[in-house]
Design a protein around this motif. Structure first.
Motif, short mmCIF file in Angstrom:
data_model
loop_
_atom_site.label_atom_id
_atom_site.label_comp_id
_atom_site.label_asym_id
_atom_site.label_seq_id
_atom_site.Cartn_x
_atom_site.Cartn_y
_atom_site.Cartn_z
N ALA A 163 11.76 0.80 -4.05
CA ALA A 163 11.57 -0.25 -5.04
C ALA A 163 10.90 -1.47 -4.40
O ALA A 163 11.09 -1.75 -3.21
N VAL A 164 10.12 -2.19 -5.19
CA VAL A 164 9.43 -3.39 -4.72
C VAL A 164 10.28 -4.61 -5.06
O VAL A 164 10.59 -4.87 -6.22
N PHE A 266 14.64 -3.82 -10.27
CA PHE A 266 14.63 -3.54 -8.84
C PHE A 266 15.91 -2.81 -8.44
O PHE A 266 15.85 -1.81 -7.70
N TYR A 269 15.63 0.89 -9.67
CA TYR A 269 14.68 1.70 -8.89
C TYR A 269 15.18 1.89 -7.46
O TYR A 269 14.97 2.95 -6.86
N ASP A 270 15.83 0.88 -6.92
CA ASP A 270 16.39 0.99 -5.58
C ASP A 270 17.49 2.05 -5.54
O ASP A 270 17.55 2.86 -4.61
#
Length: 320
Positions: A163-164, A266, A269-270
């Motif tokens: 994740a970004v 985030f 997704y992380d």
């Protein structure tokens, strides 16, 4: 309250003990399979609930045994924090046993209310939408459906990209000291305050629960900080590992004034990337569809899909 329902001939009742975990697991697995088509329970979760801090098995739990000694019913009443909120459950494929457990759990809920000095109590029951028998029992005793939950899942068929992290955000992984655990608990309470069925535990009780559980680990609790302030969290656990080989997000929240910055996405997704890297088949969480944060839309937007539906049933009643 004296039970008006009568158990079938040959049945006996006693308090549950840790050694009963496997028998209760078999009972609940068979019950759930009848209702939703699969067992949908974990042995560790059942075992830990019998010895959960705040649960007095001798007063708060009932295990109904048939003449052959096998469990045919299980019920409990759990004080969710001393504020007049009690969670109850009654599990049996025999309607007579279920009715008896209903009377016992509701009677104990009233006792808990009186012991806490409350004039009335709020009783919550968490049930599958497909459980027609339990739904009829509850609606026939003036319970109303207060909210609806959906189980959300995303499958991982291969590696998931990392994740970004949004600009200006710091990730804190793992809560290993008293200060970080206090910050995490305060944030969880603030994020969920006022949501259906949420009753904050006193901090020491929260610590005791997590320390006693094999499903929760401090390493899986993650905070996001902005300018040194904890503003978002994700609490993952192993609740769905045994049943589905999936990661499980037990809680996710963002402080109201920090929403809309991509923090929740985030964290999702992380979690997906971590679960995929660990060889999990997917990631699961439960969402209140009436959540004021419009969480369901968020989970759909990241590719999660709904499966099982549950209802939160509630009744408010005087203790006398």
């Amino acid at each position: 309250m004296i039970s008006s329902a009568v158990l079938p001939d040959g049945c006996t009742v006693r308090a549950p003990a840790p050694t009963d975990a496997e028998g209760i697991f078999d009972l609940i697995s068979a019950y759930n399979t009848t209702v939703v088509g699969f067992a949908d329970c974990a042995l560790d979760d059942i075992a830990e609930r019998i010895v959960e801090p705040g649960f007095d098995a001798g007063n708060d739990g009932w295990l109904v045994l048939a003449a052959d000694g096998l469990p045919v019913g299980y019920g409990y009443a759990f004080d969710k924090g001393g504020g007049g909120d009690v969670e109850v459950d009654m599990i049996s494929q025999d309607p007579a046993v279920a009715s008896w457990l209903y009377d016992r759990t509701m009677g104990r809920a009233r006792e808990i209310g009186r012991e806490g000095g409350h004039a009335q109590i709020t009783v919550d029951v968490f049930a599958y939408r497909a459980d027609e028998g339990l739904r009829d029992l509850l609606s026939g005793h003036d319970f109303v459906s207060g909210t609806t939950y959906r189980r959300m899942r995303i499958d991982h068929t291969g590696p998931v990209a990392a994740a970004v992290l949004p600009p200006g955000v710091v990730v804190r992984r793992g809560m290993y000291d008293d200060e970080s655990r206090r910050r995490a608990h305060d944030l969880i309470v603030e994020c969920f305050r006022g949501q259906f069925g949420f009753v904050p535990r006193p901090h020491e009780d929260w610590l005791a629960f997590r320390e006693a559980s094999s499903l929760f680990a401090w390493s899986q609790l993650c905070l996001l900080e902005i300018d040194g302030k904890a503003v978002a969290f994700r609490d993952s656990c192993d609740m769905s590992l045994e049943t589905a080989n999936c990661g499980h997000i037990a809680g996710l929240g963002v402080l109201e004034e920090y929403r809309g910055r991509g923090l929740a996405k985030f964290l999702l997704y992380d979690a997906f990337a971590l679960d995929a890297a660990a060889g999990r088949d997917g990631t699961i969480l439960l969402v209140d569809t009436n959540n004021p944060t419009r969480a369901l839309e968020l989970y759909l937007s990241v590719g999660m899909t709904p499966s099982l539906t549950y209802d939160g049933w509630r009744r408010v009643l005087p203790v006398d």
